[in-house]
Each structure stands twice: as C-alpha cells, then as structure tokens.
Design an enzyme around this catalytic site. Structure first.
Site, PDB file in Angstrom:
ATOM      1  N   ARG A  36       8.205  13.909 -45.820  1.00 58.22           N
ATOM      2  CA  ARG A  36       7.260  15.034 -45.760  1.00 58.22           C
ATOM      3  C   ARG A  36       6.209  14.950 -46.867  1.00 58.22           C
ATOM      4  O   ARG A  36       5.069  15.346 -46.669  1.00 58.22           O
ATOM      5  CB  ARG A  36       8.010  16.356 -45.863  1.00 58.22           C
ATOM      6  CG  ARG A  36       8.730  16.649 -44.571  1.00 58.22           C
ATOM      7  CD  ARG A  36       9.451  17.953 -44.627  1.00 58.22           C
ATOM      8  NE  ARG A  36       9.940  18.305 -43.306  1.00 58.22           N
ATOM      9  CZ  ARG A  36      10.841  19.229 -43.083  1.00 58.22           C
ATOM     10  NH1 ARG A  36      11.359  19.908 -44.092  1.00 58.22           N
ATOM     11  NH2 ARG A  36      11.232  19.494 -41.867  1.00 58.22           N
ATOM     12  N   LYS A 198      22.055  21.759 -26.611  1.00 59.69           N
ATOM     13  CA  LYS A 198      22.208  23.039 -25.921  1.00 59.69           C
ATOM     14  C   LYS A 198      21.025  23.394 -25.033  1.00 59.69           C
ATOM     15  O   LYS A 198      19.879  23.124 -25.382  1.00 59.69           O
ATOM     16  CB  LYS A 198      22.318  24.162 -26.955  1.00 59.69           C
ATOM     17  CG  LYS A 198      23.630  24.171 -27.701  1.00 59.69           C
ATOM     18  CD  LYS A 198      23.591  25.292 -28.710  1.00 59.69           C
ATOM     19  CE  LYS A 198      24.942  25.462 -29.382  1.00 59.69           C
ATOM     20  NZ  LYS A 198      24.857  26.515 -30.390  1.00 59.69           N
ATOM     21  N   GLY A 350      14.146  17.130 -34.516  1.00 62.10           N
ATOM     22  CA  GLY A 350      14.708  16.455 -35.691  1.00 62.10           C
ATOM     23  C   GLY A 350      15.630  15.299 -35.328  1.00 62.10           C
ATOM     24  O   GLY A 350      15.520  14.196 -35.871  1.00 62.10           O
ATOM     25  N   GLY A 373      11.458  23.063 -35.399  1.00 65.92           N
ATOM     26  CA  GLY A 373      11.278  24.375 -34.777  1.00 65.92           C
ATOM     27  C   GLY A 373       9.847  24.610 -34.317  1.00 65.92           C
ATOM     28  O   GLY A 373       9.614  25.185 -33.251  1.00 65.92           O
TER      29      GLY A 373
END
Ligand code: ADP
Ligand code: MG
Length: 395
Positions: A36, A198, A350, A373
């Site tokens: 990052r 999920k 991720g 996200g």
C-alpha cells in the site's frame, strides 16, 4: 460534474493534504508488507516533481479514538522515507496548533506525515470540527486512498467540503478508470466470475452484475448454496442454509435477464480444508462425510470454455480453498483462462488478489483493484462516499 485528477491541477508551490492508505500489516512496529505504501508513490512523486509540499494523512488499524502507540504511523513514515530517498517529517498528532505550525513551515519538496487519524474519534464520526481542523493543514485536497473510499469518514469525505480545489490521486484515478469507466462500457461478451467463501457478502454484487453481464460463473464455497438450493446434498461443505431462497431468486433473475449462468458440474472433495484431496464427484453425488473444496476437472474445462470468447472479464472470489495446493487448481485454471482470453480483465478482493500473486499471475491481468471492501461496494453499483465528495467539490 466529473471528478478532477492530479493531472488537472496546478500544484506548484502548493501544500497538498493527501489522504493515503498506509494501513499496512504490522508486527510490533515492523512493517510486514508494504504494497500500500508503494502504491502511493506515483502520486507522491508526481506532486513532489511539480514543486508541491505534502501533508500525508492515513489511518492504521482500529484504535477507536484512543492513542495506541503500537498503531503509530511513524514506522510507515520511516519506510516511506526509505522508498523516496528523502526525509519524511513525523507529526506528533494529526490536528492541533503544533501540527499546523509544522505544516505551514513546509517548503516545496518537503513531506510531513500526520499521526494516525483514528487516534481521534472525529475521524470515523466524520465530525465537522475535526474536518475543519484537518482542512487547515493543506491548500489542495488529494484523495489517493481507494481502500477506504467506501467509508464516509472525515479524511475521506467531510474534509473535502472545506477545500476549493480537490482531486483524486493516480491510484484512485486508475481504480476509477477501470471500475467506473471500463465496466460502464464493457467489451462483450461481458463475463463475471464470482467465488469465495460466502454468498451473503456478495449478494449485492451478484444482483448488480446480473443487470450488466452476459454470462455469470459461480464457483467457490458460494456455489454450494446454489447446488443445495437445487435440492442436492453438499455433505459437510460450507453452505448458507438461510440463503437457499436467495440463491433461487438469483437464478430466476439470471433467466429473466437472459444472463447465461454457470454452476460447477463436479467437485474436488476432502474431509477438511487442511487434508489432502480425497476424490472427485459430480454435483449430485457429494459424499455425506466430505467437504467440497474446489471445482472439479470437468468444471475447469467448462469455465475455461465460457471464458474463451470473453471481451471483458471481472473476477472476485477464488474457486476453491486455494490456500491448500490440493484445492488451488480450479482458481489457477480460471486465472489462466481470464488472463489468456479476456481482452480486458479486472480482478478484485483480498483473497483473489493474494491467490493471483501466489500464482505469479498478477501481471497477466489488465487490473487488480487495491480495495477489498471498496471494490465490492463499487461492484454493487454504489457511488462510493469518497468519489461523491470529490465530485461535489469539483462543482
Ligand atoms: P475475496 O477476499 O477475494 O473477496 P472471499 O473472502 O470471499 O474472497 O473468499 C476467499 C476464501 O474462500 C478463501 O479463504 C478460500 O479458502 C475460501 N473458499 C473458496 N472456496 C471454498 C470452498 N469450497 N470451501 C471452503 N472455503 C473456500
Ligand atoms: Mg476475503
């Protein structure tokens, strides 16, 4: 009004308040992985070359409004200094008179790193007074923190209203160009691949994709819920029993929208994710005491075939429990099919990102999003708060 980018700004002699994402993984003050920080370099170097001075702000972890010394940004500042080959001053806080004085005395080419924004509760609360104080530290606001662009925090949204000049940095610009512009006008056929753990975390994404894509491939543990919703047993596999109706609705929507939907036709199974692969079964015959852990060989051929003619491919979520090499083959095959066939390939998430890097395939796709996200919310079709703030500031 559209968003402005760093390239549109005259930053010579100006002091820039730049929101970066230096929330890197740390182990007792030592940076374990600096992706990052490296990702911010193009923006920082461009601004420095053009004669600006830089005030950098970021969060680190979740100190919840408390000063937690282990979550200081000092190691990040030192690391950045090493990467840039020039000093980076460290502020004792992110707001207040002392910090303002440090910012005001910066000369062109100098860099000041503010302390963790989340040491103040005002950051996550988007508190107006905190925004006002933060805004005093720069003359132009630059946001280059895509990873937090889905959060309406002070440094990502509220602060922008105090500036007459705002823009997105180069990292944000690239995300915008791929996730915003390229996907708004995709090359057809447009194929989405959705996988991972999920259905529940990706419901919004699936619904939004069905409004846009020509083909939708579903793999990973998420596929188990679909297979079960069709009336087949899935052994001891991960499954979301409360989402069986939702899975059926998604399949109905695909039909109504004329989206070709592909589910796995066979699986690799084992007693648990750490075990060795125990066998392959068709989707109707998952053994009662076994877990589905990857898509099977026939499914790999099927998914590769679906991708063979892709114009644009967008992929989120691994096809199996890839952390164990016995269950990585499905994801590797899809990675290869995406990289070799799609004219434009966009990947996010991720774990999907980690999987591509582990397979040394990261440079084979057009673009990997840097936001977990934030990427998912973008794919849900939402306008992210940070982009909205930049757009409104440019009016
Ligand atoms: P991303 O971070 O890319 O959005 P997710 O977090 O949704 O992806 O899912 C990644 C996780 O899903 C990985 O840890 C992987 O092991 C797990 N996973 C994928 N398929 C299976 C499966 N069949 N059984 C168990 N875990 C799975
Ligand atoms: Mg994940």
């Amino acid at each position: 009004m559209s968003i402005r980018f760093l390239k549109h700004m005259d930053v010579k002699g100006k002091r820039l308040l730049i929101r970066v994402d230096f929330n890197v993984p740390m182990d007792q003050g030592v940076i374990r992985e600096d992706m990052r920080i490296r990702a911010s370099l193009p923006t920082l170097q461009t601004a420095l070359e053009q004669g600006a001075s830089l005030v950098l702000c970021s969060h680190m972890g979740s100190p919840k409004g408390q000063v937690i010394p282990e979550l200081s940004l000092k190691p990040a500042a030192e690391h950045l200094a090493g990467l840039l080959g020039k000093p980076v001053l460290m502020a004792p806080d992110c707001i207040g008179p002392e910090v303002e004085k440090m910012a005001q005395t910066l000369q062109p080419g100098q860099i000041l790193m503010l302390e963790n924004l989340r040491f103040h509760p005002g950051e996550t609360k988007n508190d107006p007074e905190f925004c006002r104080q933060l805004a005093r530290l720069g003359e132009i606001y630059v946001n280059d923190a895509f990873g937090t662009s889905h959060r309406a925090h002070a440094s990502t949204t509220g602060v922008a209203a105090h500036f007459s000049q705002c823009c997105a940095g180069l990292l944000m610009q690239k995300e915008w160009e791929y996730l915003g512009l390229t996907l708004a006008d995709p090359q057809r056929p447009y194929v989405a691949i959705s996988g991972g753990a999920k259905v529940s975390t990706k419901l919004g994404v699936l619904h939004n994709l069905l409004d846009k894509v020509d083909r939708l491939i579903i793999g990973g543990a998420m596929a188990n819920t679909f297979i079960k919703s069709l009336g087949f047993a899935v052994g001891i596999s991960l499954v979301e029993n409360d989402l069986l109706d939702e899975a059926r609705k998604i399949m109905e929507k695909a039909k109504a929208k004329d989206v070709a939907l592909y589910l796995p036709v066979d699986f690799v199974f084992a007693p648990d994710p750490k075990a060795q692969a125990a066998g392959v079964c068709p989707y109707q015959n998952v053994p009662a005491d076994q877990m589905i852990l990857d898509i099977g060989p026939a499914t790999q051929v099927l998914f590769a075939e679906v991708l063979a003619t892709a114009g644009t491919a967008v992929w989120n979520g691994p096809m199996g429990a890839f952390e164990n090499p016995d269950f990585a083959q499905g994801s590797l095959t899809v990675a290869k099919a995406v990289a070799e066939n799609a004219r434009v390939s966009i990947v996010g998430g991720g774990d999907t990102d980690a999987m591509l890097h582990a397979a040394k395939m990261a440079d084979k796709v057009s673009f990997i999003s840097t936001g977990g996200g934030a990427f998912l919310e973008f794919m849900e079709g939402k306008e992210l708060p940070a982009f909205k703030a930049l757009r409104e500031c440019s009016k």
